[in-house]
Design a protein around this motif. Structure first.
Motif, mmCIF file in Angstrom:
data_model
loop_
_atom_site.group_PDB
_atom_site.id
_atom_site.type_symbol
_atom_site.label_atom_id
_atom_site.label_comp_id
_atom_site.label_asym_id
_atom_site.label_seq_id
_atom_site.Cartn_x
_atom_site.Cartn_y
_atom_site.Cartn_z
ATOM 1 N N LEU A 1 39.594 47.999 44.459
ATOM 2 C CA LEU A 1 40.902 48.234 45.053
ATOM 3 C C LEU A 1 40.788 49.057 46.331
ATOM 4 N N VAL B 1 46.824 47.710 39.651
ATOM 5 C CA VAL B 1 46.508 46.456 38.991
ATOM 6 C C VAL B 1 46.796 46.635 37.506
ATOM 7 N N VAL C 1 42.650 40.655 45.393
ATOM 8 C CA VAL C 1 42.318 40.966 43.992
ATOM 9 C C VAL C 1 41.953 39.672 43.270
ATOM 10 N N VAL D 1 49.610 42.639 40.382
ATOM 11 C CA VAL D 1 49.202 43.556 41.439
ATOM 12 C C VAL D 1 50.497 44.090 42.026
#
Length: 167
Positions: A12, A155, A108, A64
């Motif tokens: 991240l 997340v 992601v 997300v």
């Protein structure tokens, strides 16, 4: 099916750095400054905030989420739309934060198995807005300050996926 771990805080952090340097701060003048977890509450906005999310489904299920103050969303809209901050409208902030969640979510998704799909973004705004996913558990969160305003990128993974992946 091969079980894939959820993205990590390191993933991240790398994604946020790439997004900021590519879209929000290409000149490197106002980077996102991450905070350590014990400073978390200091970054929560007391006024209006926005929360944008995308869902990921397929081999991995989760969300997300990008949350920030209304002012941070305004700065993001100005950067993404090549506008001056005073010109940015409320609709611009909603659109820009949704696009930011889409960009981060796409990055992601690229860390997950290729059989995953991403949804369109969903954006909500108001006083004290925060993300709540009762069927999911937060697996990582990057909290920071940008343009002197709070930003959070998190997340969330489906509880059923987490149960299957647990040793």
């Amino acid at each position: 099916m091969t079980l894939q771990m959820a993205p990590t805080i390191d993933d991240l952090g790398e994604i946020a750095e790439q997004v900021w340097s590519s879209y929000l701060d290409p000149d490197g003048l106002s980077p996102l400054l991450p905070f350590v977890s014990d400073e978390h509450e200091k970054t929560r906005s007391q006024g209006e905030s926005l929360c944008a999310s995308v869902s990921i489904t397929g081999a991995w299920h989760g969300h997300v989420v990008v949350s920030c103050s209304a002012q941070a969303a305004k700065h993001a809209a100005a950067a993404l739309l090549a506008m001056d901050v005073p010109e940015v409208t409320q609709q611009d902030t909603v659109d820009a934060l949704g696009e930011l969640a889409n960009i981060v979510g796409g990055n992601v998704k690229s860390t997950l198995p290729p059989v995953c799909a991403i949804s369109l973004p969903h954006v909500i705004s108001g006083i004290g807005v925060d993300s709540h996913w009762p069927a999911a558990v937060q697996v990582c969160e990057l909290i920071g300050v940008w343009q002197d305003e709070p930003i959070s990128i998190s997340v969330w993974q489906s509880r059923s996926d987490r149960a299957v992946a647990a040793p």
